[in-house]
Write an enzyme that holds these catalytic residues in place. Structure first.
Site, short mmCIF file in Angstrom:
data_model
loop_
_atom_site.label_atom_id
_atom_site.label_comp_id
_atom_site.label_asym_id
_atom_site.label_seq_id
_atom_site.Cartn_x
_atom_site.Cartn_y
_atom_site.Cartn_z
N CYS A 20 15.09 51.20 45.65
CA CYS A 20 14.07 51.30 44.62
C CYS A 20 14.67 51.59 43.25
O CYS A 20 15.80 52.03 43.14
CB CYS A 20 13.09 52.41 44.96
SG CYS A 20 12.34 52.19 46.57
N ASN A 120 13.20 57.35 44.23
CA ASN A 120 14.25 56.46 44.73
C ASN A 120 15.12 57.26 45.68
O ASN A 120 15.64 58.31 45.31
CB ASN A 120 15.09 55.93 43.55
CG ASN A 120 16.30 55.12 44.00
OD1 ASN A 120 17.28 55.02 43.28
ND2 ASN A 120 16.26 54.52 45.19
N CYS A 254 26.26 57.75 46.33
CA CYS A 254 26.32 56.56 47.21
C CYS A 254 27.38 55.59 46.70
O CYS A 254 27.29 55.07 45.59
CB CYS A 254 24.96 55.86 47.23
SG CYS A 254 25.02 54.26 48.04
N TYR A 260 27.41 46.93 45.93
CA TYR A 260 26.36 45.91 45.92
C TYR A 260 25.17 46.21 44.98
O TYR A 260 24.73 45.33 44.25
CB TYR A 260 25.83 45.70 47.33
CG TYR A 260 24.71 44.71 47.40
CD1 TYR A 260 24.96 43.35 47.47
CD2 TYR A 260 23.38 45.13 47.36
CE1 TYR A 260 23.93 42.43 47.50
CE2 TYR A 260 22.35 44.21 47.38
CZ TYR A 260 22.62 42.87 47.45
OH TYR A 260 21.61 41.97 47.47
N CYS A 402 22.51 53.18 56.76
CA CYS A 402 22.27 54.19 55.74
C CYS A 402 20.93 54.86 55.99
O CYS A 402 19.95 54.19 56.28
CB CYS A 402 22.25 53.54 54.36
SG CYS A 402 21.96 54.75 53.05
N CYS A 452 29.44 59.64 49.18
CA CYS A 452 29.07 59.37 50.57
C CYS A 452 29.54 57.96 50.87
O CYS A 452 29.16 57.01 50.18
CB CYS A 452 27.55 59.44 50.74
SG CYS A 452 27.01 58.78 52.34
N CYS A 455 28.49 54.52 55.37
CA CYS A 455 28.40 53.14 55.86
C CYS A 455 29.77 52.60 56.26
O CYS A 455 29.85 51.62 56.99
CB CYS A 455 27.72 52.24 54.83
SG CYS A 455 28.34 52.42 53.15
P1 AMP Z 1 24.91 39.33 56.35
O1 AMP Z 1 24.54 37.92 56.60
O2 AMP Z 1 23.93 40.24 57.00
O3 AMP Z 1 26.34 39.62 56.73
O4 AMP Z 1 24.77 39.59 54.79
C1 AMP Z 1 25.85 39.66 53.91
C2 AMP Z 1 25.37 39.40 52.50
O5 AMP Z 1 24.37 40.36 52.18
C3 AMP Z 1 26.46 39.54 51.45
O6 AMP Z 1 26.45 38.37 50.67
C4 AMP Z 1 26.06 40.75 50.61
O7 AMP Z 1 26.26 40.51 49.24
C5 AMP Z 1 24.60 40.90 50.88
N1 AMP Z 1 24.17 42.30 50.96
C6 AMP Z 1 24.87 43.40 51.27
N2 AMP Z 1 24.11 44.50 51.27
C7 AMP Z 1 22.85 44.08 50.96
C8 AMP Z 1 21.59 44.72 50.81
N3 AMP Z 1 21.45 46.02 51.02
N4 AMP Z 1 20.52 43.96 50.49
C9 AMP Z 1 20.62 42.64 50.33
N5 AMP Z 1 21.78 41.96 50.46
C10 AMP Z 1 22.88 42.67 50.78
#
Ligand code: AMP
Length: 479
Positions: A20, A120, A254, A260, A402, A452, A455
């Site tokens: 958020c 948040n 965090c 990201y 998380c 932290c 993850c």
């Molecule tokens: P996955 O297919 O689940 O391995 O997703 C990996 C992709 O998700 C990468 O391109 C990351 O940039 C993106 N990513 C990582 N964390 C998040 C998040 N919390 N929300 C949305 N996208 C994420």
């Protein structure tokens, strides 16, 4: 219907979500308009719904809806938000289901007047507190963990409204960067660990508070400092008052905000530039995991700063080998006749002229479930014509869910929690795969002991009770 299938993007990509964003203003005639712009600048932190609550000295006014900030707030709606103070919230549900009643700010009337909250982060003991409050007769309007705080404030035995907030927050555990609005003031509080960012700024003699400084830039506000971990900042007609409200025993910012979440143009955790950190991650990755190749390409947008760092350090040319469609919404219509790579194509498309016959290094910020990398690599080979694909990830393997506000999947769904790097390489079909080491990561972030990184290392700084949720049980048993 008939001809088409409606698909949700989550069916094709990771199904984890951004958290958020909060934003507030005190002392400006255009408080609601500025909050609208602040939320617009924080849209990346949550796209499910948004709300603004304004205060005009006598009453609170609230407007909120599901959807994106720019779609929700028409001029007409903003005119219904009078006053010199306002707080706002962008939501992506991290606790509570996605319905309008969970969109914040949440407003309540109690014995001392009206109060609105924008939160948040995620509380780790909300379930227990809620069960206790409900046992005592409390009626909840939402399934959001933030409502617990309002109930605790209403029930506090303290006289002073600020002390009531402090009193309520003694009971909650977890991550909270909070904004409150009362009829004649706004109040910001950050949990004693400082898990989520919260910055304080100034604009034409007014104060602004927000999750990230990119929102300040949009309205020409100046970043002053962060709201300190454990601090309560009260802003009203008497100016700004700081109270050390909650006792800090250790910090736990965090680390994933750097990887990201935060926008690269933001400065978080007391003036650290997110882009510089990401760029240095890429340089470190190039030093630790070199490979002979012809081109470095990012997975846009998340991999861009690290890919630039990797290219700079390695001397291998950088280019945008994947082009992203920025207008992909949450759902789309898929033609019935199956199109090859449709799921990933809707978001990304390779440039064959750049990749054909090349040895390609692909840089992304993280692998969560592994499905995105697998699809991208397949597409880079089949559509792009790449000869070799080397995946480089600018964070360590994601092994822990998380519980502090980032909506990651359960532990079993995190591919790195159950698979070795070589197994993941095979799964995503890369010629080589390297992650950033945890030591490498920590060597780049100033004062890494204040973070932290659960993850990546399963070391959860804020403890939670086993019985709270099934997911938490899993994490607990793994510790
Ligand atoms: P996955 O297919 O689940 O391995 O997703 C990996 C992709 O998700 C990468 O391109 C990351 O940039 C993106 N990513 C990582 N964390 C998040 C998040 N919390 N929300 C949305 N996208 C994420």
């Amino acid at each position: 219907m008939g001809k088409h299938n409606i698909k949700c993007l989550g069916q094709y990509f990771h199904d984890i979500h951004e958290e958020c964003g909060v934003f507030g203003v005190y002392g400006h005639q255009e408080a609601a308009n500025l909050t609208y712009l602040g939320l617009y600048g924080l849209q990346h932190r949550g796209q499910e719904g948004a709300g603004i609550c304004s205060a005009d000295g006598k009453a609170l006014h609230i407007e909120k809806s599901m959807g994106l900030v720019a779609d929700i707030f028409t001029e007409k709606r903003l005119r219904r938000l009078p006053g010199h103070a306002a707080i706002g919230h962008n939501r992506y549900s991290t606790a509570g289901s996605s319905v309008l009643k969970n969109v914040q700010p949440l407003v309540a009337n109690y014995s001392r007047g009206s109060i609105a909250i924008a939160h948040n982060g995620n509380l780790v003991n909300a379930d227990q507190l809620r069960a206790k409050l409900e046992g005592d007769g409390a009626i909840f309007q939402s399934s959001s963990d933030s409502e617990v705080i309002l109930h605790l404030i209403a029930r506090s035995k303290k006289e002073d409204p600020h002390e009531r907030i402090i009193d309520a927050l003694q009971d909650v555990r977890g991550a909270f960067s909070l904004l409150f609005a009362r009829e004649d003031e706004i109040i910001a509080v950050r949990d004693p660990y400082g898990v989520r960012p919260l910055a304080l700024g100034e604009l034409d003699g007014a104060y602004v508070v927000g999750s990230e400084t990119c929102a300040f830039d949009l309205i020409n506000a100046t970043y002053i400092r962060d709201v300190h971990p454990g601090e309560m900042v009260i802003i009203n007609k008497d100016g700004l008052k700081s109270i050390p409200a909650l006792k800090t025993t250790r910090l736990a910012h965090c680390i994933f905000e750097f990887i990201y979440f935060s926008r690269p143009d933001s400065y978080i955790y007391d003036h650290i530039c997110v882009n510089t950190i990401r760029n240095n991650f890429g340089k470190q990755l190039a030093k630790d995991s070199p490979v002979d190749a012809d081109i470095v390409i990012p997975v846009p947008d998340s991999g861009v700063p690290a890919a630039i760092g990797y290219a700079t350090e390695s001397g291998i040319p950088f280019d945008f080998g994947l082009i992203r469609n920025h207008y992909v919404g949450r759902t789309f219509i898929e033609p019935r006749q199956s199109i090859r790579h449709f799921g990933v194509k809707i978001k990304l498309n390779p440039i064959r002229d750049l990749l054909n016959g090349k040895r390609v290094i692909v840089v992304d910020d993280s692998i969560v479930r592994g499905t995105t990398s697998k699809k991208i690599i397949k597409m880079i080979r089949e559509v792009g014509g790449a000869k070799e694909v080397h995946m480089r990830i600018s964070s360590p393997p994601t092994i822990g869910p998380c519980f502090y506000g980032i909506d990651t999947p359960t532990r079993q769904e995190l591919i790195a929690s159950t698979h070795m790097v070589e197994e993941i390489r095979k799964y995503i079909t890369a010629d080589s795969l390297s992650y950033m080491s945890l030591e490498g990561l920590k060597s780049i972030i100033p004062n890494p002991q204040n973070y932290c990184a659960a993850c990546f290392d399963n070391n959860y700084p804020i403890k939670f009770q086993k019985e709270s949720t099934a997911q938490m049980e899993l994490a607990f048993s793994a510790n």
